[in-house]
Structures are given as structure tokens and as C-alpha cells.
Design an enzyme around this catalytic site. Structure first.
Site, PDB file in Angstrom:
ATOM      1  N   ARG A   2       4.811  12.141  -3.042  1.00 24.64           N
ATOM      2  CA  ARG A   2       4.617  12.720  -1.710  1.00 24.64           C
ATOM      3  C   ARG A   2       5.741  12.226  -0.797  1.00 24.64           C
ATOM      4  NH1 ARG A   2       0.955  14.869  -3.995  1.00 24.64           N
ATOM      5  NH2 ARG A   2      -1.268  14.969  -3.539  1.00 24.64           N
ATOM      6  N   SER A  49      13.118   3.217   2.591  1.00 27.68           N
ATOM      7  CA  SER A  49      13.675   3.967   3.718  1.00 27.68           C
ATOM      8  C   SER A  49      14.351   3.017   4.702  1.00 27.68           C
ATOM      9  CB  SER A  49      12.555   4.741   4.427  1.00 27.68           C
ATOM     10  OG  SER A  49      11.626   3.837   5.023  1.00 27.68           O
ATOM     11  N   ARG A  70      13.593   4.786  11.949  1.00 23.81           N
ATOM     12  CA  ARG A  70      12.306   5.494  12.007  1.00 23.81           C
ATOM     13  C   ARG A  70      11.533   5.081  13.270  1.00 23.81           C
ATOM     14  NH1 ARG A  70       9.427   5.160   6.373  1.00 23.81           N
ATOM     15  NH2 ARG A  70       8.216   6.845   7.365  1.00 23.81           N
ATOM     16  N   ASP A  98       1.813 -15.407   5.943  1.00 22.61           N
ATOM     17  CA  ASP A  98       1.352 -16.783   5.691  1.00 22.61           C
ATOM     18  C   ASP A  98       1.382 -17.091   4.196  1.00 22.61           C
ATOM     19  OD1 ASP A  98       0.988 -17.322   8.367  1.00 22.61           O
ATOM     20  OD2 ASP A  98      -1.194 -17.070   8.324  1.00 22.61           O
ATOM     21  N   GLU A 109      13.161  -9.127   1.242  1.00 27.60           N
ATOM     22  CA  GLU A 109      12.333  -8.016   1.740  1.00 27.60           C
ATOM     23  C   GLU A 109      13.070  -6.706   1.463  1.00 27.60           C
ATOM     24  OE1 GLU A 109      11.402  -8.416   5.921  1.00 27.60           O
ATOM     25  OE2 GLU A 109      10.969  -6.264   6.112  1.00 27.60           O
ATOM     26  N   HIS A 143      12.906  -2.347   1.670  1.00 27.69           N
ATOM     27  CA  HIS A 143      12.294  -1.076   2.066  1.00 27.69           C
ATOM     28  C   HIS A 143      13.126   0.061   1.509  1.00 27.69           C
ATOM     29  CE1 HIS A 143       9.496  -3.136   4.598  1.00 27.69           C
ATOM     30  NE2 HIS A 143      10.515  -3.840   5.063  1.00 27.69           N
ATOM     31  N   ALA A 174       3.391  -0.988   4.733  1.00 23.61           N
ATOM     32  CA  ALA A 174       2.940  -1.082   6.127  1.00 23.61           C
ATOM     33  C   ALA A 174       2.510  -2.501   6.507  1.00 23.61           C
ATOM     34  CB  ALA A 174       1.798  -0.097   6.357  1.00 23.61           C
ATOM     35  N   PRO A 199       0.793  -1.227   0.000  1.00 19.98           N
ATOM     36  CA  PRO A 199       0.000   0.000   0.000  1.00 19.98           C
ATOM     37  C   PRO A 199       0.826   1.279   0.000  1.00 19.98           C
ATOM     38  CG  PRO A 199      -0.032  -1.028   2.162  1.00 19.98           C
ATOM     39  CD  PRO A 199       0.612  -2.009   1.228  1.00 19.98           C
ATOM     40  N   ASN A 200       0.334   2.227  -0.759  1.00 16.40           N
ATOM     41  CA  ASN A 200       0.856   3.605  -0.844  1.00 16.40           C
ATOM     42  C   ASN A 200       2.145   3.725  -1.640  1.00 16.40           C
ATOM     43  OD1 ASN A 200      -1.230   4.870   0.755  1.00 16.40           O
ATOM     44  ND2 ASN A 200      -0.336   3.793   2.494  1.00 16.40           N
ATOM     45  N   TYR A 236      11.227   9.294   1.357  1.00 18.77           N
ATOM     46  CA  TYR A 236      11.360   8.199   0.383  1.00 18.77           C
ATOM     47  C   TYR A 236      12.154   8.583  -0.864  1.00 18.77           C
ATOM     48  CZ  TYR A 236       7.832   6.080   3.343  1.00 18.77           C
ATOM     49  OH  TYR A 236       7.160   5.566   4.425  1.00 18.77           O
ATOM     50  N   ASN A 243       8.283  -5.427  -1.299  1.00 13.50           N
ATOM     51  CA  ASN A 243       8.132  -4.293  -0.398  1.00 13.50           C
ATOM     52  C   ASN A 243       6.661  -4.269  -0.017  1.00 13.50           C
ATOM     53  OD1 ASN A 243       7.961  -1.958   1.024  1.00 13.50           O
ATOM     54  ND2 ASN A 243       9.056  -0.682  -0.460  1.00 13.50           N
ATOM     55  N   HIS A 261       4.656  -4.652   8.819  1.00 11.77           N
ATOM     56  CA  HIS A 261       4.626  -4.487  10.272  1.00 11.77           C
ATOM     57  C   HIS A 261       3.330  -4.980  10.905  1.00 11.77           C
ATOM     58  CE1 HIS A 261       7.822  -1.895   8.915  1.00 11.77           C
ATOM     59  NE2 HIS A 261       6.970  -1.019   8.393  1.00 11.77           N
ATOM     60  N   ARG A 265       7.953   0.544  13.081  1.00 12.40           N
ATOM     61  CA  ARG A 265       8.493   0.089  11.790  1.00 12.40           C
ATOM     62  C   ARG A 265       9.683  -0.859  11.970  1.00 12.40           C
ATOM     63  NH1 ARG A 265       5.849   3.516   8.081  1.00 12.40           N
ATOM     64  NH2 ARG A 265       5.399   5.535   9.015  1.00 12.40           N
TER      65      ARG A 265
HETATM   66  O1  CA2 Z   1      10.519   2.301   3.293  1.00 15.30           O
HETATM   67  C1  CA2 Z   1       9.699   1.578   2.749  1.00 15.30           C
HETATM   68  O2  CA2 Z   1       9.844   1.118   1.605  1.00 15.30           O
HETATM   69  C2  CA2 Z   1       8.383   1.247   3.457  1.00 15.30           C
HETATM   70  O3  CA2 Z   1       8.042  -0.094   3.149  1.00 15.30           O
HETATM   71  C3  CA2 Z   1       7.353   2.223   2.904  1.00 15.30           C
HETATM   72  C4  CA2 Z   1       5.994   2.108   3.581  1.00 15.30           C
HETATM   73  C5  CA2 Z   1       6.131   2.180   5.107  1.00 15.30           C
HETATM   74  O4  CA2 Z   1       4.870   1.944   5.715  1.00 15.30           O
HETATM   75  C6  CA2 Z   1       7.146   1.158   5.629  1.00 15.30           C
HETATM   76  O5  CA2 Z   1       7.266   1.315   7.025  1.00 15.30           O
HETATM   77  C7  CA2 Z   1       8.500   1.375   4.976  1.00 15.30           C
HETATM   78  C8  CA2 Z   1       5.085   3.242   3.092  1.00 15.30           C
HETATM   79  C9  CA2 Z   1       4.834   3.163   1.611  1.00 15.30           C
HETATM   80  C10 CA2 Z   1       4.990   4.487   0.952  1.00 15.30           C
HETATM   81  O6  CA2 Z   1       4.082   5.418   1.513  1.00 15.30           O
HETATM   82  C11 CA2 Z   1       4.073   6.669   1.029  1.00 15.30           C
HETATM   83  C12 CA2 Z   1       3.165   7.523   1.641  1.00 15.30           C
HETATM   84  C13 CA2 Z   1       3.083   8.839   1.232  1.00 15.30           C
HETATM   85  C14 CA2 Z   1       3.905   9.276   0.190  1.00 15.30           C
HETATM   86  C15 CA2 Z   1       4.823   8.417  -0.411  1.00 15.30           C
HETATM   87  C16 CA2 Z   1       4.896   7.105   0.003  1.00 15.30           C
END
Ligand code: CA2
Length: 148
Positions: free
Chosen positions: A19, A103, A108, A88, A99, A101, A78, A11-12, A24, A75, A81, A112
Site C-alpha cells: 500500500r 521516506s 512530509r 527508553d 535510525e 526511515h 510512527a 507498526p505498519n 514508500y 525503523n 514520533h 514526522r
Molecule cells: O518512512 C518511514 O520508514 C516511516 O518510518 C514509515 C512509517 C511512518 O509513520 C514514519 O513517519 C516514517 C509508516 C510505516 C509504513 O506504513 C505504511 C502504511 C500503509 C502502507 C504502507 C506502509
């Protein structure tokens, strides 16, 4: 036929480079996909690169690819975590799992620092930006015997 490396994003991650660039970086998910393909092609591997914001869709992709992919670079965002269900699903995969990431999750927030996936992964890459995806693909190639 070219062996395929599955690269799955949670997700995201579609927002990479759009953003929160201070966390990131400016590279986009399309840049990550291009880096994976550049790493895989000389070794004769194809890449199946996907992103979804829906956990069930992610798990269905793991089921779809589990027996055909040489390995998985994941990747899970979220879900890393939070999700026993994603773990599974990935636990059923016979090939290696890396795996990734973007960041450095260990620098952090404490929530995380825990990963449900790390105990079943062959390796974990964090804090290398989108280059981490290329590292993950390179590692799958090494672990699965190199170029065909
Ligand atoms: O650092 C990473 O690749 C993460 O997997 C990114 C996840 C975060 O929840 C993990 O803890 C670490 C978040 C995905 C990206 O989310 C964004 C949100 C807003 C703007 C850009 C990316």
C-alpha cells in the site's frame, strides 16, 4: 560465532510495497531484509530481522537482544514520533543505534519531523528507500570494528 545486527521494524511496515507505494516505493519488507543480509554476510555478521505492530513486543525484542546484538538498525515507524517507551528501551542498548526511515520524513507532515530516537542514535538515515537499511547495517559494521 557470527556477531548479530538487530534490525527492528515497527507498526505498519509489514505493508511496505503493498500500500502507499507512491510514498514508500514498491520494495517490500522482505526486500529490506534481503538487503540487510547481503550487506552483513560478507563482513561475517548475521542479521536478526523482526517486525511487529505491538509496542510491548517491540520493547521485549529490544530487551531480548540488547546485550547480544552488536548494534541496532531501527525503523520504529510512527513510534519514532510518539514513544518515550521505545526510546527508553533503546537507551539501554550498549551498541550503536542507527535510525532508518524509508521516506524522507523531513519533507512530509510536521509531526514526522520530530524523533524521540534521533538524540540517542549514532546516525539517522531517511529518504533512501529500503537501501537505507543496508546503509544502516554498513554503518553498524564500521562502528563496531568491521569484519570479524
Ligand atoms: O518512512 C518511514 O520508514 C516511516 O518510518 C514509515 C512509517 C511512518 O509513520 C514514519 O513517519 C516514517 C509508516 C510505516 C509504513 O506504513 C505504511 C502504511 C500503509 C502502507 C504502507 C506502509
Amino acid at each position: 560465532m557470527a556477531r548479530t545486527i538487530a534490525v527492528l521494524n515497527g507498526p505498519n511496515l509489514n505493508l511496505l510495497g503493498v500500500r502507499r507505494t507512491e510514498v514508500y516505493g514498491a520494495d517490500t519488507l522482505a526486500d529490506a531484509e534481503a538487503a540487510c543480509r547481503s550487506q552483513a554476510a560478507p563482513a561475517g555478521f548475521a542479521v536478526d530481522f523482526r517486525q511487529t505492530n505491538h509496542e510491548g513486543v517491540f520493547i521485549d525484542a529490544v530487551h531480548e537482544l540488547r546485550s547480544t546484538a552488536a548494534g541496532f538498525v531501527v525503523n520504529a515507524g510512527a513510534w519514532t514520533h510518539t514513544s518515550v517507551a521505545v526510546r527508553d528501551a533503546l537507551e539501554t542498548v550498549p551498541g550503536p543505534l542507527i535510525e532508518v526511515h524509508v521516506s524522507n520524513v523531513h519533507a512530509r507532515e510536521p509531526f514526522r519531523h520530530h524523533s524521540y530516537l534521533a538524540p540517542i542514535a549514532a546516525g539517522v538515515i531517511a529518504g533512501c528507500g529500503i537501501q537505507g537499511y543496508a546503509f544502516g547495517v554498513a554503518r553498524i559494521i564500521t562502528l563496531t570494528g568491521g569484519p570479524a
